[in-house]
Scaffold this motif. Structure first.
Motif, PDB file in Angstrom:
ATOM      1  N   MET A   1     -48.349  27.494  30.716  1.00 11.29           N
ATOM      2  CA  MET A   1     -47.796  26.188  30.340  1.00 11.29           C
ATOM      3  C   MET A   1     -48.332  25.707  29.005  1.00 11.29           C
ATOM      4  SD  MET A   1     -49.934  23.958  33.115  1.00 11.29           S
ATOM      5  CE  MET A   1     -49.842  25.342  34.259  1.00 11.29           C
ATOM      6  N   MET A   2     -47.495  24.920  28.343  1.00  7.41           N
ATOM      7  CA  MET A   2     -47.879  24.140  27.171  1.00  7.41           C
ATOM      8  C   MET A   2     -47.718  22.674  27.572  1.00  7.41           C
ATOM      9  SD  MET A   2     -48.538  23.362  23.910  1.00  7.41           S
ATOM     10  CE  MET A   2     -48.347  24.825  22.884  1.00  7.41           C
ATOM     11  N   VAL A   3     -48.819  21.925  27.539  1.00  2.78           N
ATOM     12  CA  VAL A   3     -48.812  20.521  27.937  1.00  2.78           C
ATOM     13  C   VAL A   3     -48.962  19.670  26.687  1.00  2.78           C
ATOM     14  CG1 VAL A   3     -49.905  18.766  29.386  1.00  2.78           C
ATOM     15  CG2 VAL A   3     -49.902  21.167  30.121  1.00  2.78           C
ATOM     16  N   GLU A   4     -48.075  18.703  26.514  1.00  4.02           N
ATOM     17  CA  GLU A   4     -48.223  17.829  25.353  1.00  4.02           C
ATOM     18  C   GLU A   4     -49.466  16.962  25.497  1.00  4.02           C
ATOM     19  OE1 GLU A   4     -47.680  16.895  22.358  1.00  4.02           O
ATOM     20  OE2 GLU A   4     -46.543  18.747  22.126  1.00  4.02           O
ATOM     21  N   LYS A   5     -49.923  16.448  24.361  1.00  5.07           N
ATOM     22  CA  LYS A   5     -51.115  15.596  24.365  1.00  5.07           C
ATOM     23  C   LYS A   5     -50.750  14.194  24.857  1.00  5.07           C
ATOM     24  CE  LYS A   5     -49.707  12.900  20.978  1.00  5.07           C
ATOM     25  NZ  LYS A   5     -49.501  11.457  21.131  1.00  5.07           N
ATOM     26  N   PRO A   6     -51.710  13.436  25.406  1.00  4.18           N
ATOM     27  CA  PRO A   6     -52.999  13.907  25.895  1.00  4.18           C
ATOM     28  C   PRO A   6     -52.785  14.784  27.123  1.00  4.18           C
ATOM     29  CG  PRO A   6     -52.647  11.670  26.650  1.00  4.18           C
ATOM     30  CD  PRO A   6     -51.494  12.009  25.738  1.00  4.18           C
ATOM     31  N   PRO A   7     -53.766  15.605  27.502  1.00  6.84           N
ATOM     32  CA  PRO A   7     -53.539  16.516  28.634  1.00  6.84           C
ATOM     33  C   PRO A   7     -53.283  15.803  29.955  1.00  6.84           C
ATOM     34  CG  PRO A   7     -55.829  16.550  27.922  1.00  6.84           C
ATOM     35  CD  PRO A   7     -55.074  15.807  26.866  1.00  6.84           C
TER      36      PRO A   7
ATOM     37  N   GLY B   1     -66.369  22.806  15.267  1.00  2.68           N
ATOM     38  CA  GLY B   1     -66.663  23.867  16.225  1.00  2.68           C
ATOM     39  C   GLY B   1     -66.658  23.420  17.674  1.00  2.68           C
ATOM     40  N   ASN B   2     -65.935  22.339  17.981  1.00 10.79           N
ATOM     41  CA  ASN B   2     -65.718  21.858  19.348  1.00 10.79           C
ATOM     42  C   ASN B   2     -66.966  21.329  20.060  1.00 10.79           C
ATOM     43  OD1 ASN B   2     -62.944  22.560  19.191  1.00 10.79           O
ATOM     44  ND2 ASN B   2     -63.452  24.676  19.719  1.00 10.79           N
ATOM     45  N   PRO B   3     -67.759  20.484  19.406  1.00 12.40           N
ATOM     46  CA  PRO B   3     -68.852  19.830  20.125  1.00 12.40           C
ATOM     47  C   PRO B   3     -68.302  18.918  21.221  1.00 12.40           C
ATOM     48  CG  PRO B   3     -68.492  18.756  18.023  1.00 12.40           C
ATOM     49  CD  PRO B   3     -67.647  20.000  18.023  1.00 12.40           C
ATOM     50  N   LYS B   4     -69.121  18.662  22.232  1.00 15.46           N
ATOM     51  CA  LYS B   4     -68.685  17.832  23.353  1.00 15.46           C
ATOM     52  C   LYS B   4     -69.102  16.376  23.133  1.00 15.46           C
ATOM     53  CE  LYS B   4     -68.896  21.604  26.714  1.00 15.46           C
ATOM     54  NZ  LYS B   4     -69.467  22.080  27.996  1.00 15.46           N
ATOM     55  N   PRO B   5     -68.282  15.436  23.604  1.00 12.62           N
ATOM     56  CA  PRO B   5     -68.630  14.015  23.490  1.00 12.62           C
ATOM     57  C   PRO B   5     -69.754  13.640  24.448  1.00 12.62           C
ATOM     58  CG  PRO B   5     -66.270  14.335  23.864  1.00 12.62           C
ATOM     59  CD  PRO B   5     -66.933  15.632  24.156  1.00 12.62           C
ATOM     60  N   LEU B   6     -70.605  12.699  24.013  1.00 14.78           N
ATOM     61  CA  LEU B   6     -71.657  12.162  24.862  1.00 14.78           C
ATOM     62  C   LEU B   6     -71.388  10.722  25.280  1.00 14.78           C
ATOM     63  CD1 LEU B   6     -74.862  13.555  23.108  1.00 14.78           C
ATOM     64  CD2 LEU B   6     -73.686  14.457  25.123  1.00 14.78           C
ATOM     65  N   GLN B   7     -70.930   9.896  24.325  1.00 17.01           N
ATOM     66  CA  GLN B   7     -70.662   8.495  24.631  1.00 17.01           C
ATOM     67  C   GLN B   7     -69.736   7.911  23.577  1.00 17.01           C
ATOM     68  OE1 GLN B   7     -74.140   5.984  24.393  1.00 17.01           O
ATOM     69  NE2 GLN B   7     -74.983   7.075  22.624  1.00 17.01           N
ATOM     70  N   ALA B   8     -69.095   6.783  23.918  1.00 22.82           N
ATOM     71  CA  ALA B   8     -68.152   6.161  22.987  1.00 22.82           C
ATOM     72  C   ALA B   8     -68.041   4.670  23.269  1.00 22.82           C
ATOM     73  CB  ALA B   8     -66.778   6.819  23.092  1.00 22.82           C
ATOM     74  N   HIS B   9     -67.647   3.927  22.244  1.00 22.58           N
ATOM     75  CA  HIS B   9     -67.399   2.492  22.352  1.00 22.58           C
ATOM     76  C   HIS B   9     -66.261   2.127  21.419  1.00 22.58           C
ATOM     77  CE1 HIS B   9     -67.977  -1.745  20.970  1.00 22.58           C
ATOM     78  NE2 HIS B   9     -68.056  -1.928  22.273  1.00 22.58           N
ATOM     79  N   ALA B  10     -65.422   1.188  21.832  1.00 23.57           N
ATOM     80  CA  ALA B  10     -64.298   0.764  20.995  1.00 23.57           C
ATOM     81  C   ALA B  10     -64.126  -0.745  21.030  1.00 23.57           C
ATOM     82  CB  ALA B  10     -63.011   1.439  21.448  1.00 23.57           C
TER      83      ALA B  10
ATOM     84  N   GLU C   1     -62.185  17.908  27.059  1.00 22.60           N
ATOM     85  CA  GLU C   1     -63.344  17.319  26.401  1.00 22.60           C
ATOM     86  C   GLU C   1     -62.914  16.188  25.464  1.00 22.60           C
ATOM     87  OE1 GLU C   1     -66.336  17.889  27.159  1.00 22.60           O
ATOM     88  OE2 GLU C   1     -66.217  19.777  28.272  1.00 22.60           O
ATOM     89  N   THR C   2     -61.832  16.407  24.732  1.00 22.73           N
ATOM     90  CA  THR C   2     -61.313  15.341  23.881  1.00 22.73           C
ATOM     91  C   THR C   2     -60.860  14.156  24.724  1.00 22.73           C
ATOM     92  OG1 THR C   2     -60.639  16.892  22.140  1.00 22.73           O
ATOM     93  CG2 THR C   2     -59.554  14.745  22.160  1.00 22.73           C
ATOM     94  N   LEU C   3     -60.257  14.438  25.876  1.00 20.82           N
ATOM     95  CA  LEU C   3     -59.816  13.360  26.759  1.00 20.82           C
ATOM     96  C   LEU C   3     -61.001  12.534  27.263  1.00 20.82           C
ATOM     97  CD1 LEU C   3     -57.421  11.994  28.157  1.00 20.82           C
ATOM     98  CD2 LEU C   3     -57.725  13.592  30.056  1.00 20.82           C
ATOM     99  N   THR C   4     -62.159  13.169  27.505  1.00 18.44           N
ATOM    100  CA  THR C   4     -63.324  12.402  27.938  1.00 18.44           C
ATOM    101  C   THR C   4     -63.770  11.416  26.850  1.00 18.44           C
ATOM    102  OG1 THR C   4     -64.961  14.033  27.176  1.00 18.44           O
ATOM    103  CG2 THR C   4     -64.140  14.272  29.424  1.00 18.44           C
ATOM    104  N   LEU C   5     -63.650  11.835  25.586  1.00 20.69           N
ATOM    105  CA  LEU C   5     -63.981  10.939  24.483  1.00 20.69           C
ATOM    106  C   LEU C   5     -63.047   9.731  24.464  1.00 20.69           C
ATOM    107  CD1 LEU C   5     -65.501  10.296  21.858  1.00 20.69           C
ATOM    108  CD2 LEU C   5     -63.914  11.822  20.662  1.00 20.69           C
TER     109      LEU C   5
END
Length: 344
Positions: free
Chosen positions: A102-108, A200-209, A321-325
């Motif tokens: 499958m190809m899933v459009e963004k976001p996953p 190089g695809n680092p993983k998110p740790l935390q975010a604020h908006a 991983e991007t979705l977690t961010l």
């Protein structure tokens, strides 16, 4: 259960047969990319059966339907899922039960909880599952990734601007947070994923908006914020900021990286990288093609044909991983605090 197709049995060189779920703007875009690759569309699904029929009429599709079980009765080598984000779990589950790539459009998925359910189906089925982050295939950002591959980066800045709240020339649900997830999930996700890719695809740790809707106040059918300022941390020690505005005249995708010996800005509108690197001025225009000569759709189709999963630069597991961010930033709104990914 449908029979395995020739591509699923490993016989390359024959035309693939594809299905599309979602016959809207992105469904039509994928239809064009698939047919340009030389692949057949054999089934189209949409909750609006007339939309499914209209898209199916452009090719020799065997079926156009609003019933998923009927759609999956057709033998196919892959399925493209372009539904709104809340409609991910069921079509992904049904594709996995049949072993269909499958190809899933963004976001996953709409959120991390849904995304993890989808990932479980995908991993259990061991199917090729790509997510439609096309910037990972853009030669501009491929070049930026190469330039900084062995460099120290401390900061990353991204910008996304678009004119939705000025022109309203978009599907209505794009500005309805319950369906789209809001601008972070619908717009910012592309360039934030790109920032991860170039480093190089680092993983998110935390975010604020910080977010606000202070445009088109009379349009009560829209609740998505038009202005967003986001801050986040990645597990490679990089701090990131993101500026998003969806009521701005000109479109912009912009990625900038900063380190002790570099400051490089890759702007898609100009299709160029400018700045300096190790004492040298950089002013490059991107090439017309990336190193593999394939866009996101072509890379996924080639991976199905050959079994080479490395062609897929945005597998579902990494897109999560991007979705977690994104999800951490969305959940931080109005809280006054950073949301750690481990809390999701």
């Amino acid at each position: 259960m449908p029979k395995q197709s020739s591509a699923q049995k490993g016989n390359c060189g024959k035309s693939l047969s594809l299905g599309i779920i979602g016959a809207g703007r992105m469904g039509r875009h994928h239809h064009s990319a698939i047919t340009n690759y030389g692949t057949r569309i054999v089934a189209v699904h949409d909750i609006r059966v007339e939309a499914a029929r209209e898209l199916a009429s452009l090719t020799d599709a065997e079926i156009a339907t609003d019933v998923l079980s009927d759609f999956f009765d057709v033998e196919m080598d892959g399925v493209v899922i372009t539904t709104p984000p809340p409609v991910r779990i069921e079509p992904i589950k049904m594709a996995c039960e049949r072993g269909i790539p499958m190809m899933v459009e963004k976001p996953p998925a709409l959120n991390v909880t849904d995304g993890r359910k989808c990932l479980e189906y995908i991993q259990n089925a061991d199917v090729i599952a790509a997510v439609g982050f096309q910037l990972r295939y853009h030669p501009l950002y491929e070049r930026l990734r190469t330039l900084i591959a062995n460099q120290t980066v401390h900061l990353v800045r991204t910008v996304c601007t678009i004119n939705y709240y000025l022109t309203f020339q978009m599907p209505t649900w794009f500005l309805q947070s319950e369906i789209s997830g809001g601008p972070l999930a619908e717009q910012a996700v592309h360039v934030l994923d790109c920032a991860r890719y170039v480093m190089g695809n680092p993983k998110p740790l935390q975010a604020h908006a910080l977010t606000i809707k202070n445009m088109a106040l009379e349009r009560t059918e829209f609740d998505a914020e038009n202005a967003i300022q986001m801050t986040y941390e990645l597990d490679n020690g990089v701090f990131g900021t993101h500026l998003n505005h969806c009521g701005t005249e000109e479109f912009c995708f912009d990625v900038e990286v900063v380190g002790p010996h570099l400051r490089l800005q890759a702007n898609m509108a100009d299709n160029s990288i400018q700045g300096y690197l190790n004492g040298e001025k950089i002013n490059e225009t991107a090439k017309s093609q990336n190193s593999i000569g394939l866009d996101k759709t072509g890379a996924w189709l080639r991976a199905i044909e050959t079994g080479d999963r490395t062609l897929v630069r945005s597998p579902f597991v990494d897109a999560l991983e991007t979705l977690t961010l994104i999800d951490a930033a969305i959940k931080s709104r109005h809280t006054g605090r950073f949301i750690k990914v481990e809390e999701l």
